[in-house]
Enzyme design. Structure first.
Site, PDB file in Angstrom:
ATOM      1  N   LEU A  55       0.831  -0.722   0.152  1.00 52.93           N
ATOM      2  CA  LEU A  55       0.547  -0.383  -0.139  1.00 52.93           C
ATOM      3  C   LEU A  55       0.922   1.268  -0.276  1.00 52.93           C
ATOM      4  O   LEU A  55       1.751   1.437   0.994  1.00 52.93           O
ATOM      5  CB  LEU A  55      -1.227   0.098   1.359  1.00 52.93           C
ATOM      6  CG  LEU A  55      -2.046  -0.543   2.209  1.00 52.93           C
ATOM      7  CD1 LEU A  55      -2.914  -0.898   2.715  1.00 52.93           C
ATOM      8  CD2 LEU A  55      -2.602  -1.221  -0.107  1.00 52.93           C
ATOM      9  N   ASP A  56       0.925   2.185  -0.608  1.00 58.37           N
ATOM     10  CA  ASP A  56       1.262   3.347  -0.946  1.00 58.37           C
ATOM     11  C   ASP A  56       1.585   4.077   1.220  1.00 58.37           C
ATOM     12  O   ASP A  56       0.834   4.690   1.439  1.00 58.37           O
ATOM     13  CB  ASP A  56       1.418   4.745  -1.308  1.00 58.37           C
ATOM     14  CG  ASP A  56       0.610   3.831  -3.051  1.00 58.37           C
ATOM     15  OD1 ASP A  56       1.349   3.037  -3.253  1.00 58.37           O
ATOM     16  OD2 ASP A  56       0.205   5.298  -3.752  1.00 58.37           O
ATOM     17  N   THR A  57       2.528   4.823   1.129  1.00 55.79           N
ATOM     18  CA  THR A  57       1.930   5.280   2.442  1.00 55.79           C
ATOM     19  C   THR A  57       0.895   5.860   2.535  1.00 55.79           C
ATOM     20  O   THR A  57       0.731   5.972   3.633  1.00 55.79           O
ATOM     21  CB  THR A  57       4.283   6.937   2.364  1.00 55.79           C
ATOM     22  OG1 THR A  57       5.417   5.287   2.464  1.00 55.79           O
ATOM     23  CG2 THR A  57       3.459   7.057   3.558  1.00 55.79           C
TER      24      THR A  57
END
Length: 218
Positions: A55-57
């Site tokens: 998951l993106d930050t």
């Protein structure tokens, strides 16, 4: 106890509700990451759990962790074979003309000295498919459900910008980065089939920053 909410737990899997803003891997410039929580997330097991996907930050919500190497391999294969059902919620910085649809755009990675790397729609890129439908509109911004079939890097973010013509609110790369403290994307639910066992089924509650803008999931 861990200070990261656990949405699903059994002998081979954990699903956590990853906070928006927490990177999975330690940033090059240093700082806190999910790695700092692995010890807590052992929950009595000898080895720490390992993330199966990314998951993106900025993205909050359902993140699957495997509790042993065999499970990691099996779960990773389920993602590769597109057997995993994923449901995301995103807030668009505008309102699409249609209420629902499917975006099919191949994606490729580009990079430049000034802007760093980013993903773009490109015919020679990797095929990617996202189904979407609008759930709500508040103050000229739409809450949209995204169900990606593929799992390309930044897929929903690029599909919002290029497929719908409207970036996600707060996105600093594909939008103007304004209107929210992070890119407003939330991994709301995850279902992973398993041979001979019930599926891993988890859902993450709507984050506070989504609710603060007047939205509800339902």
């Amino acid at each position: 106890m861990t200070d990261i909410p656990i949405l699903f737990e059994d002998g081979e899997a954990l699903v956590i509700d990853k906070p928006g803003g927490l990177p999975i891997e330690r940033p090059r410039k240093g700082g806190i990451s999910l790695e700092d929580h692995y010890e807590q997330l052992k929950l009595g097991f000898q080895r720490p759990p390992m993330p199966v996907h990314r998951l993106d930050t900025d993205t909050s919500g359902c993140l699957l962790l495997a509790r042993n190497p065999k499970a990691l391999k099996r779960f990773a294969k389920a993602f590769e074979e597109r057997l995993v059902e994923k449901r995301y919620l995103g807030i668009l910085d505008g309102v699409p003309e249609e209420a629902e649809g499917t975006i099919e755009l191949s994606l490729a990675k580009i990079s430049s000295a000034e802007k760093g790397w980013r993903m773009i729609a490109a015919k020679k890129g990797k095929p990617s498919v996202t189904h979407w439908r609008m759930l709500d509109v508040k103050d000229g911004r739409a809450l949209v459900e995204f169900r990606p079939e593929t799992g390309r890097t930044h897929q929903i973010r690029v599909h919002a910008l290029t497929g719908l013509g409207i970036p996600l609110l707060g996105d600093p790369v594909y939008g103007n980065g304004k209107g929210a403290r992070r890119t407003m994307l939330h991994a709301a639910a995850l279902t992973v089939p398993r041979d001979g066992k019930p599926p891993i089924d988890a859902s993450a509650p709507l984050p506070r920053d989504f609710a603060a803008l007047g939205y509800s999931d339902g």
